[in-house]
Design a protein around this motif. Structure first.
Motif, PDB file in Angstrom:
ATOM      1  N   PHE A 121      66.477  30.111  71.293  1.00  0.00           N
ATOM      2  CA  PHE A 121      65.607  29.812  69.880  1.00  0.00           C
ATOM      3  C   PHE A 121      64.845  28.323  70.263  1.00  0.00           C
ATOM      4  N   VAL A 122      65.632  27.341  70.562  1.00  0.00           N
ATOM      5  CA  VAL A 122      64.993  26.067  70.800  1.00  0.00           C
ATOM      6  C   VAL A 122      64.130  26.092  72.070  1.00  0.00           C
ATOM      7  N   GLN A 123      64.349  26.857  72.950  1.00  0.00           N
ATOM      8  CA  GLN A 123      63.321  26.782  74.172  1.00  0.00           C
ATOM      9  C   GLN A 123      62.084  27.363  73.607  1.00  0.00           C
ATOM     10  N   ARG A 124      62.076  28.788  72.856  1.00  0.00           N
ATOM     11  CA  ARG A 124      60.953  29.344  72.623  1.00  0.00           C
ATOM     12  C   ARG A 124      60.271  28.392  71.484  1.00  0.00           C
ATOM     13  N   LEU A 125      60.930  27.796  70.926  1.00  0.00           N
ATOM     14  CA  LEU A 125      60.386  26.910  69.819  1.00  0.00           C
ATOM     15  C   LEU A 125      59.566  26.048  70.406  1.00  0.00           C
ATOM     16  N   LYS A 126      59.949  25.205  71.639  1.00  0.00           N
ATOM     17  CA  LYS A 126      59.318  24.371  72.157  1.00  0.00           C
ATOM     18  C   LYS A 126      57.982  25.075  72.849  1.00  0.00           C
ATOM     19  N   GLU A 127      58.169  26.220  73.627  1.00  0.00           N
ATOM     20  CA  GLU A 127      57.231  26.957  74.297  1.00  0.00           C
ATOM     21  C   GLU A 127      56.048  27.251  73.074  1.00  0.00           C
ATOM     22  N   MET A 128      56.383  27.967  72.019  1.00  0.00           N
ATOM     23  CA  MET A 128      55.294  28.402  71.213  1.00  0.00           C
ATOM     24  C   MET A 128      54.601  27.084  70.397  1.00  0.00           C
ATOM     25  N   THR A 129      55.279  25.906  70.551  1.00  0.00           N
ATOM     26  CA  THR A 129      54.785  24.798  69.686  1.00  0.00           C
ATOM     27  C   THR A 129      53.622  24.253  70.578  1.00  0.00           C
ATOM     28  N   ALA A 130      53.581  24.394  71.892  1.00  0.00           N
ATOM     29  CA  ALA A 130      52.779  23.994  72.791  1.00  0.00           C
ATOM     30  C   ALA A 130      51.660  24.758  72.855  1.00  0.00           C
ATOM     31  N   GLN A 131      51.570  26.125  72.084  1.00  0.00           N
ATOM     32  CA  GLN A 131      50.470  27.171  72.220  1.00  0.00           C
ATOM     33  C   GLN A 131      49.807  26.748  70.912  1.00  0.00           C
ATOM     34  N   ILE A 132      50.062  25.996  69.903  1.00  0.00           N
ATOM     35  CA  ILE A 132      49.327  25.554  68.913  1.00  0.00           C
ATOM     36  C   ILE A 132      48.504  24.324  69.069  1.00  0.00           C
ATOM     37  N   PRO A 133      47.014  24.398  68.873  1.00  0.00           N
ATOM     38  CA  PRO A 133      46.186  23.374  68.872  1.00  0.00           C
ATOM     39  C   PRO A 133      46.714  21.970  68.080  1.00  0.00           C
ATOM     40  N   GLN A 134      46.514  21.027  69.093  1.00  0.00           N
ATOM     41  CA  GLN A 134      46.936  19.613  68.504  1.00  0.00           C
ATOM     42  C   GLN A 134      46.507  19.344  67.322  1.00  0.00           C
ATOM     43  N   ASN A 135      45.127  19.797  66.998  1.00  0.00           N
ATOM     44  CA  ASN A 135      44.573  19.293  65.732  1.00  0.00           C
ATOM     45  C   ASN A 135      45.121  19.708  64.226  1.00  0.00           C
ATOM     46  N   VAL A 136      46.226  20.624  64.291  1.00  0.00           N
ATOM     47  CA  VAL A 136      46.732  20.893  63.047  1.00  0.00           C
ATOM     48  C   VAL A 136      48.259  20.608  63.321  1.00  0.00           C
TER      49      VAL A 136
END
Length: 317
Positions: free
Chosen positions: A128-143
């Protein structure tokens, strides 16, 4: 810390209703009723809106409807209060990334990930934590980014490692906490202390004690019935602790209305006050045993709250 820093830290505090989605007789989104609902929330002093969540029946919306719903709430709210939204319902990770990126483009303050989308029930916290980190990186930095321990289709509670990482990442602003466990809430409040991450407790029975422990507000279903009382509690529990204790006892009991076939009971109430034209849901049929209890139980419970406010001598919006 400057006033600007303080304002940033408080931005995600307070009462954040989990928004309902009104439907027409043909089960299409009823945009006029949604306008009335948004105005009703804001007139009662809420601090933000959680759009496109489980209460919004997000798992029963198409991707197109989901995106249109969030954009409508952002546009109609027009900066009166901040809006966070999810719509994170897909199973495949690539599809999830597409959903989150699209929601980020609607102008929301923060995009909220659903914890149970990142790992199946039999997968480990490490996965879960690994996927959390990977998915977070997919979200634009301005939000901003948030997490919601949505109980559907299963509840996945956040491990301490995930809470700590989110707080330290500088990306996360909002956790809709459904652990319903005061010891865990206290531990999480310590883990995020001093960060921009805020905990909005969804469990009415533990809200006051969680505020005392350092959590930041309420984001639960009862804000669809009497948000103004939750607003008073969150804003005044420090300055008027005796009244807050009594009000909290009432709110804890009133939260049992959630057991009356939610969200149908909440839509029935919104119809009774003129905001909705139907009580139809995509998640479940209306009618049945509980429907006979909505009008009297909801009406009497909310009337008791109004009387308590009068007896306590507190002013609500």
């Amino acid at each position: 810390m400057t006033d600007k820093d303080n304002a940033a830290l408080e931005h995600h505090s307070g009462v954040w209703p989990v928004m309902l989605t009104p439907f027409t007789d043909t089960l299409e989104i009823d945009w006029k009723s949604l306008e009335r609902l948004i105005d009703w929330y804001i007139a009662r002093g809420v601090h933000g809106l959680f759009a496109n969540c489980q209460s919004s029946e997000m798992f029963f919306l198409s991707d197109e409807e989901s995106l249109k719903l969030t954009k409508f709430v952002v546009d109609y709210t027009n900066g009166r209060v901040p809006v966070v939204a999810s719509g994170h319902t897909a199973s495949g990770l690539s599809h999830q990334a597409e959903q989150l990126q699209a929601q980020a483009g609607t102008g929301v303050d923060s995009v909220i990930m659903i914890s149970n989308r990142l790992a199946t029930a039999d997968e480990s916290p490490e996965v879960f934590v690994q996927r959390l980190k990977e998915m977070t990186a997919q979200i634009p930095q301005n939000v901003g980014v948030g997490l919601y321990e949505c109980p559907y289709p299963y509840k996945r509670l956040l491990p301490d490692e995930a809470v700590k990482w989110c707080a330290e990442s500088g990306r996360y602003t909002f956790i809709k906490d459904t652990c319903c466990n005061l010891d865990m809430l206290k531990r999480r409040a310590k883990l995020i202390e001093g960060s921009e991450l805020h905990i909005a407790n969804a469990n009415g029975q533990t809200v006051l004690e969680s505020l005392k422990a350092g959590c930041h507000g309420y984001s639960g279903v009862m804000a669809n019935f009497h948000p103004q009382l939750w607003v008073w509690l969150v804003e005044n529990w420090k300055s008027e602790p005796e009244k807050a204790e009594v009000l909290s006892q009432y709110l804890s009991s009133a939260a049992l209305l959630e057991s009356l076939d939610y969200p149908v009971c909440a839509k029935s109430f919104q119809k009774s006050i003129g905001n909705f034209t139907t009580e139809l849901c995509r998640t479940r049929p209306i009618g049945g045993y509980y429907a006979n209890h909505f009008p009297t139980n909801v009406e009497q419970t909310l009337a008791l709250g109004d009387k308590l406010v009068e007896l306590l001598g507190i002013e609500v919006k």
